[in-house]
Every structure is written in C-alpha cells, then in structure tokens.
Design an enzyme around this catalytic site. Structure first.
Site, PDB file in Angstrom:
ATOM      1  N   ARG A  24      43.368  22.071  50.795  1.00 12.61           N
ATOM      2  CA  ARG A  24      42.357  23.126  50.899  1.00 12.61           C
ATOM      3  C   ARG A  24      42.827  24.226  51.848  1.00 12.61           C
ATOM      4  O   ARG A  24      42.606  25.417  51.607  1.00 12.61           O
ATOM      5  CB  ARG A  24      41.017  22.556  51.359  1.00 12.61           C
ATOM      6  CG  ARG A  24      39.898  23.596  51.298  1.00 12.61           C
ATOM      7  CD  ARG A  24      38.529  23.011  51.578  1.00 12.61           C
ATOM      8  NE  ARG A  24      38.347  22.694  52.977  1.00 12.61           N
ATOM      9  CZ  ARG A  24      37.256  22.118  53.486  1.00 12.61           C
ATOM     10  NH1 ARG A  24      36.260  21.777  52.683  1.00 12.61           N
ATOM     11  NH2 ARG A  24      37.143  21.866  54.759  1.00 12.61           N
ATOM     12  N   LYS A 126      38.262  28.904  53.647  1.00 10.04           N
ATOM     13  CA  LYS A 126      37.775  28.514  54.979  1.00 10.04           C
ATOM     14  C   LYS A 126      38.377  29.486  55.985  1.00 10.04           C
ATOM     15  O   LYS A 126      39.523  29.339  56.405  1.00 10.04           O
ATOM     16  CB  LYS A 126      38.178  27.065  55.280  1.00 10.04           C
ATOM     17  CG  LYS A 126      37.281  26.422  56.333  1.00 10.04           C
ATOM     18  CD  LYS A 126      37.278  24.916  56.206  1.00 10.04           C
ATOM     19  CE  LYS A 126      36.437  24.205  57.232  1.00 10.04           C
ATOM     20  NZ  LYS A 126      35.063  24.668  57.366  1.00 10.04           N
ATOM     21  N   GLU A 160      24.660  27.663  49.555  1.00  6.21           N
ATOM     22  CA  GLU A 160      24.933  26.754  50.666  1.00  6.21           C
ATOM     23  C   GLU A 160      24.416  27.392  51.951  1.00  6.21           C
ATOM     24  O   GLU A 160      23.971  28.536  51.957  1.00  6.21           O
ATOM     25  CB  GLU A 160      26.432  26.470  50.784  1.00  6.21           C
ATOM     26  CG  GLU A 160      27.238  27.733  51.081  1.00  6.21           C
ATOM     27  CD  GLU A 160      28.727  27.482  51.271  1.00  6.21           C
ATOM     28  OE1 GLU A 160      29.129  26.339  51.544  1.00  6.21           O
ATOM     29  OE2 GLU A 160      29.477  28.457  51.152  1.00  6.21           O
TER      30      GLU A 160
HETATM   31  C1  LIG Z   1      30.166  27.100  54.572  1.00  6.84           C
HETATM   32  C2  LIG Z   1      30.476  25.653  54.573  1.00  6.84           C
HETATM   33  N1  LIG Z   1      30.089  24.920  53.525  1.00  6.84           N
HETATM   34  C3  LIG Z   1      30.347  23.603  53.475  1.00  6.84           C
HETATM   35  C4  LIG Z   1      31.002  22.958  54.513  1.00  6.84           C
HETATM   36  C5  LIG Z   1      31.273  21.499  54.426  1.00  6.84           C
HETATM   37  O1  LIG Z   1      32.615  21.249  54.192  1.00  6.84           O
HETATM   38  P1  LIG Z   1      33.252  19.853  54.593  1.00  6.84           P
HETATM   39  O2  LIG Z   1      32.407  18.815  53.951  1.00  6.84           O
HETATM   40  O3  LIG Z   1      34.623  19.916  54.047  1.00  6.84           O
HETATM   41  O4  LIG Z   1      33.209  19.774  56.080  1.00  6.84           O
HETATM   42  C6  LIG Z   1      31.438  23.680  55.620  1.00  6.84           C
HETATM   43  C7  LIG Z   1      32.145  23.031  56.724  1.00  6.84           C
HETATM   44  O5  LIG Z   1      32.517  23.602  57.708  1.00  6.84           O
HETATM   45  C8  LIG Z   1      31.153  25.055  55.650  1.00  6.84           C
HETATM   46  O6  LIG Z   1      31.515  25.792  56.700  1.00  6.84           O
END
Ligand SMILES: Cc1ncc(COP(=O)(O)O)c(C=O)c1O
Length: 281
Positions: A24, A126, A160
């Site tokens: 990722r 990210k 989200e």
């Molecule tokens: C915007 C956003 N959505 C979802 C997630 C969840 O991702 P993960 O399950 O990989 O931590 C994160 C984690 O930081 C995030 O910043």
C-alpha cells in the site's frame, strides 16, 4: 503507512499484515510521484526496528505503533510541476496502549452529506494532506456537536471518516463501500470483511446513500475500522442538527464478535489462518 507489532507471551513480536502495508505504501508513493521504496528494504527497516525494541513492546492489548514515512527531498525550489526524484524513508515507532481502556465507548459521528474527506484522485493514497483536510471539519463538528468524527458522504455517498473506514453490521451481513480511489483501502476493513465471511456473514461491498444509512441504523450496528481502534462501535449519528441512536446506542454484539475475532489473531489467541502475521525475534 501505519501498522502495529504485538508482543506475545513467547517473547517474540508479530507484525500485522506487513507485506500488504508495504504494497500500500508503494501504491501511495506512486500516486504522489515519489520514488518507490524497495519492498524488501522497507519491510527490512520495519522488522529490524521491531527486533531492536522487542522488549519495549507492552503486552496486548497494547502494541508497538509503527509509522514508516516517505518525504521528497530534491533540492529544487519552484518545481511544483515536476516530481521529487529523491526521497527520504524513515520509520517512527512508539508503544501505544489500548484505545478502549476501560471498555468500548460508542462513538458519536457527524454525518456530512456534502463534503468529501479527500479528492477522487488521492482518496486512496495515504498522505499527510488528506489528514489535514479532514481536521478542520472534524474539529468544527466536535466544537458544535461534541462528535468524535465526521463521516464524509459527498453528494450523499457514504465514504469514510477522517481516519477510519465505515461499516454497517447486522446478525447476517456486513455492508461497506466497494474499493475505489475516493477513500483509503483500510487493512482493518479488509481483515474484518474476510473474518466476517469466515464467520458466515454475507459481505456486501456496495455503495449506499445517507438516506439508506439513516434507515439502516434501526436494524444494523455501525462501526469504524482502523489500525488504531480496530473495530469501534458507533452509538449515535448527528444529521441535520438532530441526534439519531444506532440500534439501542450501545456497542452491538456483532461488532464485538468481529473485533474479538481480529484481536484473537493479533494477540495469538487464535490461529493465523490468513497468514497475516510476520514473526520477529
Ligand atoms: C482515512 C482513513 N481511512 C481508513 C483508515 C483505516 O486504515 P487501516 O485499517 O489500514 O488502518 C485510515 C487509517 O489511518 C484512514 O486514515
């Protein structure tokens, strides 16, 4: 990239979904036009840091929080239209406690049916700017309504929150938005969906609207998924200035069951049937 390492009773650490996090981060680097970190180099940096600090990792439910970071470092002022061809990669680490020390507190979430958390192009990347973009609306909602997070639903499309994915869960099914570039592809989301399928839930990755969401909260639990909080129950939605209880407002049994299924693997209380753990000693 944000991931966790857990120290088990055998004194060894286990990193959760290391290879998937590396992949990722490579995708995020590519979308930011930064040099791609080599997968083995990045995985090696994380595992050697964990190995070095294994004795500093507190026992579960605490863990070591790991944050590999990539920043462009090309010395070229005024080159907004050309990418950095050099970058620095480093890994931050810190012991963290249980997010829910003292019991899971159901979260209160503001439903925003106008704004997006990010952009269609960068939503699944990210990157720091996305977090900064969500901060203003999240802090404003906290001040006005006492909410913990904002659920971003541009044009009514439930996406989200600022740092977690959103799921609806009943006794039979789990519903969440299908992967597209508008939101972050959470590792916890993916893990929960796979465990839900193992446990006999039907998994429905489909778009749904705010109208459907407001109907669904009388029959479905709601939860946020992410590395920090694992699977966190949502007890209340604020929409158009009004508060709406999710089911009876308390943490629901299905959310608890799925969270436990995931944590049992992370803490070494259940078999790692999906090969998600990397052992470090
Ligand atoms: C915007 C956003 N959505 C979802 C997630 C969840 O991702 P993960 O399950 O990989 O931590 C994160 C984690 O930081 C995030 O910043």
């Amino acid at each position: 990239m944000v991931l966790k390492a857990y120290r088990w009773d055998d004194g060894k650490a286990r990193i959760f979904r290391l290879q998937d996090h590396v992949a990722r981060m490579q995708r995020s680097a590519e979308s930011m036009c930064l040099p791609l970190p080599d997968a083995d180099l990045l995985a090696g940096m994380v595992t050697s840091l964990v190995a070095k600090h294994i004795d500093d990792i507190p026992a579960p439910p605490s863990s070591l929080y790991l944050r590999p970071t990539l920043i462009g470092t090309l010395e070229n002022i005024g080159a907004a239209a050309s990418p950095s061809t050099e970058a620095t990669l480093f890994v931050l680490a810190s012991p963290v406690g249980d997010y829910f020390e003292g019991g899971a507190r159901p979260l209160k979430i503001l439903v925003d049916d106008q704004r997006a958390r990010s952009t269609e192009q960068l939503g699944s990347t990210k990157t720091g700017g996305n977090y900064a973009a969500a901060l203003g609306p999240t802090l404003a909602a906290k001040a006005k309504y006492g909410t913990d997070q904002v659920l971003f639903c541009p044009n009514g499309d439930v996406q989200e929150t600022g740092a977690a994915n959103f799921l609806l869960i009943s006794d039979k099914e789990v519903i969440t938005k299908p992967l597209d570039t508008s939101f972050l592809h959470g590792m916890t989301r993916d893990s929960v969906l796979r465990l839900a399928a193992d446990l006999g839930y039907s998994v429905s990755e489909r778009d749904f609207t705010v109208d459907e969401l407001m109907q669904a909260i009388s029959t479905h639990e709601a939860a946020l998924s992410g590395t920090a909080a694992c699977l966190a129950p949502v007890g209340c939605l604020v929409y158009n200035g009004e508060e709406f209880s999710v089911m009876d407002g308390n943490p629901g049994p299905n959310t608890e069951k799925l969270r436990k299924a995931l944590q049992d693997i992370q803490y070494g209380n259940a078999a790692d049937t999906h090969n998600w753990l990397t052992e470090v000693s």
